[in-house]
Write a protein that holds these residues in place. Structure first.
Motif, short mmCIF file in Angstrom:
data_model
loop_
_atom_site.label_atom_id
_atom_site.label_comp_id
_atom_site.label_asym_id
_atom_site.label_seq_id
_atom_site.Cartn_x
_atom_site.Cartn_y
_atom_site.Cartn_z
N ILE A 350 9.59 7.40 22.97
CA ILE A 350 8.42 7.33 22.10
C ILE A 350 8.89 7.64 20.69
O ILE A 350 9.33 8.76 20.40
N ASN A 357 1.05 7.42 14.47
CA ASN A 357 1.54 6.11 14.89
C ASN A 357 2.81 6.28 15.73
O ASN A 357 3.72 7.02 15.35
N ILE A 360 6.36 2.70 21.73
CA ILE A 360 6.68 3.04 23.12
C ILE A 360 7.68 2.04 23.67
O ILE A 360 7.46 0.82 23.64
N ILE A 386 1.39 2.24 27.63
CA ILE A 386 0.66 1.95 26.40
C ILE A 386 -0.82 2.31 26.56
O ILE A 386 -1.39 3.00 25.69
N HIS A 389 -1.40 6.12 26.48
CA HIS A 389 -1.17 6.78 25.19
C HIS A 389 -2.15 6.31 24.11
O HIS A 389 -2.30 6.98 23.08
N LEU A 390 -2.83 5.20 24.34
CA LEU A 390 -3.84 4.75 23.38
C LEU A 390 -5.03 5.71 23.31
O LEU A 390 -5.81 5.67 22.36
N TYR A 393 -3.03 8.22 20.71
CA TYR A 393 -2.17 7.75 19.62
C TYR A 393 -2.49 6.30 19.25
O TYR A 393 -3.11 5.56 20.03
N VAL A 395 -0.73 3.15 19.05
CA VAL A 395 0.51 2.50 19.49
C VAL A 395 0.69 1.21 18.70
O VAL A 395 -0.10 0.27 18.85
N SER A 398 6.04 -1.74 20.76
CA SER A 398 6.39 -1.51 22.15
C SER A 398 7.46 -2.50 22.58
O SER A 398 7.72 -3.50 21.91
N ILE A 427 -0.97 -5.02 20.72
CA ILE A 427 0.23 -4.24 20.40
C ILE A 427 1.45 -5.17 20.42
O ILE A 427 1.67 -5.87 21.41
#
Length: 461
Positions: A350, A357, A360, A386, A389-390, A393, A395, A398, A427
């Motif tokens: 990460i 921001n 990943i 993803i 973690h959205l 954060y 993201v 990736s 993403i």
């Protein structure tokens, strides 16, 4: 190629197609068929001997999970936990013409019935040395002490890794402990030994004092010194020839001799010197020959293995840290249910771009399929990372990172930049490749180019 050469050098990691026994063309030398030595021309008997060797090795060792085996393993960092449920290798087929050996991420050396069975790095053992050195903080490109026919892969890994860990620990200074001393002194130091003082007929200007002082004469230093002495007097000398200064420093301590059987295996508690704990453990392995050493094995088999995918992941993290801030590995922020309890999930990499921001990335040591792309399981894995973690954060980047030989980089043009759509988010997704050169001295430059492919912030692209 004879059978000994095949099992020493031919088998490499992550072989989906497998290695066929019928590539062994020289069958003039007996292999695991001592009963039939008089029948030197019976090639069929030798073929059966080789097949029996592989089948027995598979039944006794490879068919079991790592967690079921009492074998020596290396872990390259406390952040990483090896997958103990994977197998060492698989086999298909049933005779000399059809039997194939399929490998995964396990690399190392096995000795069975006095024969070596090595699983080598598919990018070459020079690159294996490079990754181990980088993992330990020493990018040594000169005099690496290469693996040769007299040194098994498992032996080399242990001694080379031990050397690098010793260098890292020694940079902190020599380990010392307190020990009690009693001396007749003119000046008071520590506490007075009252019994000795009362027994004196007259005061002679000296007092028996008891005190504590630092000493280098301790069990840990003694074990390391014993390992140094053994390695410098052995066939492993080329591996350690560049640490003479460390050996001389330990020789100068005049340590009293210890019986290896009486070693108490006390760990260093002082956090400043804790790196010596790993050196101590590896030193004991060297002294006890706890690695694949043909001819010295006390049982039918011995093995020294490790998961090269973890080493590669750690290597990539070390490279990226030169430019980027990475979240700690195993940061347990999120978990998903499995029907019984919840599993913590954490991507391999990460990247913290700041202002909440992140990027990943998953690291895969496996071969990339340029026909079908990322496989189904790996796609679902990165999507899960993803989506989870959205919640917290933003993201904004990736992808998945694969190693690739420099000679195969012409295929990279087939790979496209894409996006992953999750709810209302799009993403950027990209498969990235870490180039592995045949020329080890080019690798540092290649590493710097690899870092440049990761911008400071994707928002500026």
């Amino acid at each position: 190629m004879n059978a000994k050469e095949f099992f020493n050098y031919e088998i490499k990691d992550n072989s989906f197609n497998g290695y066929s026994l019928n590539t062994i063309s020289n069958l003039n030398i007996d292999f695991y068929c001592d009963t039939y030595r008089k029948h030197s021309s019976h090639l069929a008997i030798r073929k059966n001997g080789i097949v029996n060797y592989v089948n027995e090795l598979y039944r006794n060792l490879a068919d079991k999970k790592l967690s079921e085996l009492n074998i020596s393993q290396i872990t390259f960092d406390d952040e990483f936990e090896a997958n103990q449920e994977q197998k060492i290798f698989e086999i298909t087929g049933y005779n000399f013409e059809t039997l194939k050996i399929h490998t995964g991420n396990i690399v190392g050396s096995i000795v069975y019935k006095s024969h070596n069975f090595n699983i080598n790095c598919r990018f070459g053992n020079d690159f294996l040395q490079y990754m181990i050195a980088n993992t330990s903080g020493f990018l040594e490109l000169e005099n690496l002490g290469s693996i040769n026919e007299n040194i098994g892969l498992g032996e080399w890994i242990l001694v080379y890794y031990w050397k690098l860990q010793l260098k890292m620990a020694f940079s902190l200074g020599m380990y010392k402990t307190y020990r009690k001393k009693q001396e007749n002194l003119t000046a008071i130091r520590g506490s007075i030994n009252i019994n000795s003082f009362l027994k004196k007929n007259y005061f002679d200007g000296k007092t028996v004092c008891e005190f504590r002082e630092h000493s280098f004469d301790n069990e840990l230093n003694a074990v390391i010194n014993m390992a140094l002495t053994k390695v410098f007097r052995s066939k492993y000398f080329p591996i350690v020839s560049n640490i003479y200064s460390i050996k001389n420093a330990f020789d100068a301590l005049n340590l009293k001799k210890r019986n290896l059987k009486s070693i108490k295996n006390n760990k260093v508690i002082n956090p400043y010197f804790k790196k010596y704990n790993r050196v101590f453990d590896l030193s004991l392995k060297i002294l006890n020959d706890e690695f694949a050493n043909v001819g010295n094995s006390k049982s039918d088999f011995s093995a020294f293995l490790f998961d090269i995918s973890l080493l590669f992941e750690h290597h990539i993290r070390k490279i990226l840290k030169q430019k980027h801030t990475l979240f700690p590995k195993n940061k347990k922020e999120f978990s998903i249910p499995n029907g019984i309890y919840e599993n913590s999930i954490y991507p391999d990499i990460i990247i913290d771009y700041g202002n909440n921001n992140i990027g990943i990335y998953d690291v895969k040591y496996k071969r990339f399929d340029f026909v079908n792309g990322v496989n189904r399981e790996d796609r679902f894995q990165i999507i899960t990372y993803i989506a989870t973690h959205l919640k917290k954060y933003n993201v904004i980047d990736s992808g998945i990172i694969y190693p690739l030989k420099e000679s195969e980089f012409e295929n990279v043009v087939k790979v496209k930049k894409q996006t992953i759509k999750i709810s209302k988010n799009e993403i950027p997704f990209q498969v990235r490749f870490y180039k592995v050169s045949n020329n080890l001295k080019k690798q540092i430059k290649i590493d710097k180019e690899f870092i440049k492919n990761f911008p400071t912030s994707p928002l500026t692209q």
